[in-house]
Design a protein around this motif. Sequence first.
Motif, mmCIF file in Angstrom:
data_model
loop_
_atom_site.group_PDB
_atom_site.id
_atom_site.type_symbol
_atom_site.label_atom_id
_atom_site.label_comp_id
_atom_site.label_asym_id
_atom_site.label_seq_id
_atom_site.Cartn_x
_atom_site.Cartn_y
_atom_site.Cartn_z
ATOM 1 N N GLN A 93 2.389 7.538 17.109
ATOM 2 C CA GLN A 93 2.640 8.237 15.845
ATOM 3 C C GLN A 93 3.020 7.302 14.701
ATOM 4 O OE1 GLN A 93 1.662 11.276 15.835
ATOM 5 N NE2 GLN A 93 1.427 11.209 18.067
ATOM 6 N N GLY A 94 3.132 6.009 14.958
ATOM 7 C CA GLY A 94 3.434 5.048 13.901
ATOM 8 C C GLY A 94 4.911 4.764 13.714
ATOM 9 N N PHE A 123 0.800 13.830 11.911
ATOM 10 C CA PHE A 123 0.475 14.354 10.590
ATOM 11 C C PHE A 123 0.086 15.831 10.705
ATOM 12 C CE2 PHE A 123 -1.059 9.846 9.540
ATOM 13 C CZ PHE A 123 0.148 9.520 8.924
ATOM 14 N N ALA A 169 -3.643 14.911 7.960
ATOM 15 C CA ALA A 169 -4.588 14.289 8.893
ATOM 16 C C ALA A 169 -5.974 14.174 8.262
ATOM 17 C CB ALA A 169 -4.652 15.097 10.186
ATOM 18 N N PHE A 218 -5.849 11.376 5.841
ATOM 19 C CA PHE A 218 -5.761 10.091 6.549
ATOM 20 C C PHE A 218 -7.125 9.667 7.086
ATOM 21 C CE2 PHE A 218 -4.956 7.657 10.483
ATOM 22 C CZ PHE A 218 -4.242 6.603 9.946
ATOM 23 N N TRP A 219 -7.898 10.638 7.557
ATOM 24 C CA TRP A 219 -9.224 10.344 8.094
ATOM 25 C C TRP A 219 -10.269 10.272 6.993
ATOM 26 C CZ3 TRP A 219 -11.166 9.685 13.172
ATOM 27 C CH2 TRP A 219 -10.176 9.662 14.168
ATOM 28 N N PRO A 251 -1.878 9.054 14.141
ATOM 29 C CA PRO A 251 -2.466 8.016 13.288
ATOM 30 C C PRO A 251 -3.238 6.937 14.044
ATOM 31 C CG PRO A 251 -0.174 8.442 12.665
ATOM 32 C CD PRO A 251 -0.418 9.156 13.957
ATOM 33 N N ARG A 290 -7.324 6.734 14.788
ATOM 34 C CA ARG A 290 -8.417 6.395 13.869
ATOM 35 C C ARG A 290 -8.741 4.904 13.885
ATOM 36 N NH1 ARG A 290 -9.172 6.833 7.249
ATOM 37 N NH2 ARG A 290 -11.255 5.925 7.332
#
Length: 492
Positions: A45-46, A183, A188, A191-192, A211, A214
């Motif tokens: 998840q970062g 997200f 999301a 982000f994509w 995240p 990707r």
Amino acid sequence: MPAKPDHVFGRTREWEGLVRFASAGGGAAAAGGATLGVVSGRRRQGKSFLLQALAERMNGLYFAATEATEAESLRLFADALTRYTRQVPEFPFRDWNDAIAHLFRSVRNRRVPVVIDEFPFLTRTSPALPSIIQRELGPGGSGKESTARLVLCGSAMAVMGNLLAGQAPLRGRAGLELVIHPFRYREAAAFWGITDPRLAVLVNAVVGGTPAYRHEFIQGDVPADLADFDSWICRTVLNPQTPLFREARYLLAEESEIRDPALYHSVLAAIASGNTTNGGIANYVGRKSDQITHPLNVLEDCALIVREPDLFRSGRARYRIVEPLITFYEAIMRRRWPELEIHRAESVWGSIRHTFLAQVVGPHFEAVCRDFARHAEEDVYGGFPAEVGSGVVPDPANRTQIEIDVAVFAAQEPGRPKRVLSLGEAKWGETMSHHHLARLVRARELLQEKGYDTGGTVLACYGGSGFTDELAVAAQGDPLIRLVDLDRLYRP
């Protein structure tokens, strides 16, 4: 407040919370003492990405633990601390008593974050570490004169959740408790880089809002358009050469509390197949209901599933898998695993695509609609949503049950009936018509008979494939009918 780095996507609220804690702290901070924060969240998840950025921006210390013996971990920690403070310890750390005390004594005069990432790796070989930290943060500990803002981070949700729970040593000590979630569906899509809402739902139903999937897992491969989606599925998640192919298996294997993977996979497969009640899961697995209570509790503690109560029937609940990739694996990949391993993705996908739309995308779309309702503004339903979920309204006269996919309640007021803001039905693969609206009308009547306040209840149709002209005309002339299409779902 240090600005969030440009390379960190989103996470504005999380960044502000971390910086606020690291720069000002709470509790003992007023007296100049060290403070404690706990950051958790599922893998990928970062969390580490965010905390590394925090340490860099605020000139703090970031230490990532590894799976190692206590002696090796202490040496690695001592090396990291020496590089950061440029002070060599007077003697090698004998145990974590020495290490934590030296840490707090070394960080004074300036409030800085000190991050210990993958904290569960350390507690696995040093179970007393939380107690040691508690003692050093106490009135007579070395943290009294320190300005360190100690952040403990980990992905083992069962371990991290217990750090501050019940009678745990660190309960009541933390000035920050932050969970990094995936997200949300709109984030999301951004982000994509996906602007087509239909494509966004399809991709989100596979990879969710994690995240890492990707860039790290598929090297930025994004479907170009709807026509490219099937090909994208085959070249990424169904491709044995990509890390995403086995990721769902690893997510389960990484949880230390899961000791019988076969049973847990069967439980998840039951939920992914639509058997979402305790009895339905038990029947699918071939066990008695009381025999699956423990696996369900473990999966909940690991944040892999969530128990969602039926909002209209007390004591009833359904289980939902939190990570879409696990649902995709259990419903689609696990059944055809041998074929997928020998690179037959195209033929497999062609035969199970309909299953994907029915068992994966359909329920996921319902969850997206509930997310939309949960964050809706007051004008959408005539009030602020206080409780959002799903449930079943019994219809004894017709000997049937009406499933409500999106139920929205206002805040409960003492002495007044529960106010239903909205009753909604969500359909991904069929055009919604008066037939769907009629079920909602009947549900509203039944709830009114039961004593609910339905005077201003909005009947909402969430259509992934649109609405009939007749229904659209009816909605235009009735303020208590709301049609929510894909464009509305993704419009900020």
